[in-house]
Write a protein that holds these residues in place. Sequence first.
Motif, PDB file in Angstrom:
ATOM      1  N   SER A 126      23.152  11.835  39.807  1.00 10.51           N
ATOM      2  CA  SER A 126      24.303  12.496  40.411  1.00 10.51           C
ATOM      3  C   SER A 126      25.384  11.486  40.777  1.00 10.51           C
ATOM      4  CB  SER A 126      23.869  13.269  41.661  1.00 10.51           C
ATOM      5  OG  SER A 126      23.300  12.395  42.630  1.00 10.51           O
ATOM      6  N   LEU A 127      24.984  10.221  41.017  1.00 10.75           N
ATOM      7  CA  LEU A 127      25.957   9.180  41.358  1.00 10.75           C
ATOM      8  C   LEU A 127      25.341   7.815  41.094  1.00 10.75           C
ATOM      9  CD1 LEU A 127      28.832   8.835  42.633  1.00 10.75           C
ATOM     10  CD2 LEU A 127      27.665   8.395  44.799  1.00 10.75           C
ATOM     11  N   GLN A 132      30.727   5.976  40.900  1.00 11.74           N
ATOM     12  CA  GLN A 132      31.377   5.990  42.207  1.00 11.74           C
ATOM     13  C   GLN A 132      32.650   5.164  42.207  1.00 11.74           C
ATOM     14  OE1 GLN A 132      28.923   5.237  45.733  1.00 11.74           O
ATOM     15  NE2 GLN A 132      30.549   4.026  46.626  1.00 11.74           N
ATOM     16  N   ASN A 256      20.869   9.964  43.429  1.00 16.89           N
ATOM     17  CA  ASN A 256      22.025   9.276  44.005  1.00 16.89           C
ATOM     18  C   ASN A 256      21.647   7.830  44.281  1.00 16.89           C
ATOM     19  OD1 ASN A 256      23.921   8.227  46.024  1.00 16.89           O
ATOM     20  ND2 ASN A 256      24.683  10.316  46.168  1.00 16.89           N
TER      21      ASN A 256
END
Length: 382
Positions: A126-127, A132, A256
Amino acid sequence: MIQLQENNSKVKGALAFEEVLDSIGSRGKFQMRLNVVFVFFASCFNLMSVYMFYIAMQTPDHWCHVPGREHTNLSLEEWKNFTIPREGAAFSKCLMYNQSDVRDFSNRREPVKCQHSWEYDNTWFSLTVTSQMNWVCDNQQTVNTILFYSQNIGVALGLLFGYVGDMYGRRPQQLLCLSAHVVSRLLVMLAPHVLPLFILAESLVSGAAGPMEESLLAVGLELTDIKHRSVINRYASCSMALGMMLAGLVSWALPNWNYFMSFAAISCFTLFFFFRWFPQSPRWLACRGREQEALAVLRDIATTNGSTVPAFALQVIQTVGNSKADRTGFLSIFSSWNVFKNTVILIIASIFCIKMIVKCSAIKFLSNPAKPFNLDDVIFFL
């Protein structure tokens, strides 16, 4: 004859030290908790922390973000067909159509660079650090820069950590390496916007990983009888392999990068609660002339194992101390041409090996997640 007598004295000292271990217990409770907590779990967490960073630096599939899809009933694939040019069979990662009115698709203009940031494929993560910070397209070189400088600075720090082990013993070295893991993983989460600090934070683990593993295994083997040292080596090898697999498993469960790097920091931090079980090397203490401290370590082992230190233990410690060879710390790298040459070759090979693993894993597995995993992929990766 003099050289032969000195060699015989060293052999007798080594054998006598093994006799001391047999008397106080070489496979007792002390060794059990040392090998389980440090040789196994600490080795596992060490490699897990190292490879989690490489996973965090992966670049997922991406494309230009073109606003306006929320005003249509188009799927993502249909929207990309209208707004993103193709490069062969795939959509461009860094170009979009210069469309003044996104609701009028009949008049397309020339492709231009991304104007409104990027969108990322979150199938696996997701990240990541890359998504980022948008280290893609014109900024994609930032990832290579971070890996390059962190590995090279890590080489210098690795020599420093090794020097600490030679001069101050395995216990301070282990404490320093463990602290480097915790501090590094906290800093990389807090400082991705400050590139020099981010590189320095990762360099701590790059430099500490090798000396940490070496100190764990050295103490574990030293305090175990000769017949079972191959078993300790096997445990250490299995734990390192488990650490690499655990890095992928945890990052899959916590997609994440902030979450799975936090997991690495917490895992390493828990080892501080058991650090009192990690002893100073009695052989190193004897070689440094700290005979009473070496004897105290042997007493601690004997007490934990429910035995007593034999009367000849102090004499053995003195024999080990008298038979030690002079060492010059990391300067011994320059003691001969062969040692220096082999050290340089190993450093270069290590850097290229890590770079190849990172790039191969990124290209083969993450750039094409739809491709099934098969034996050819395993052979390619190895």
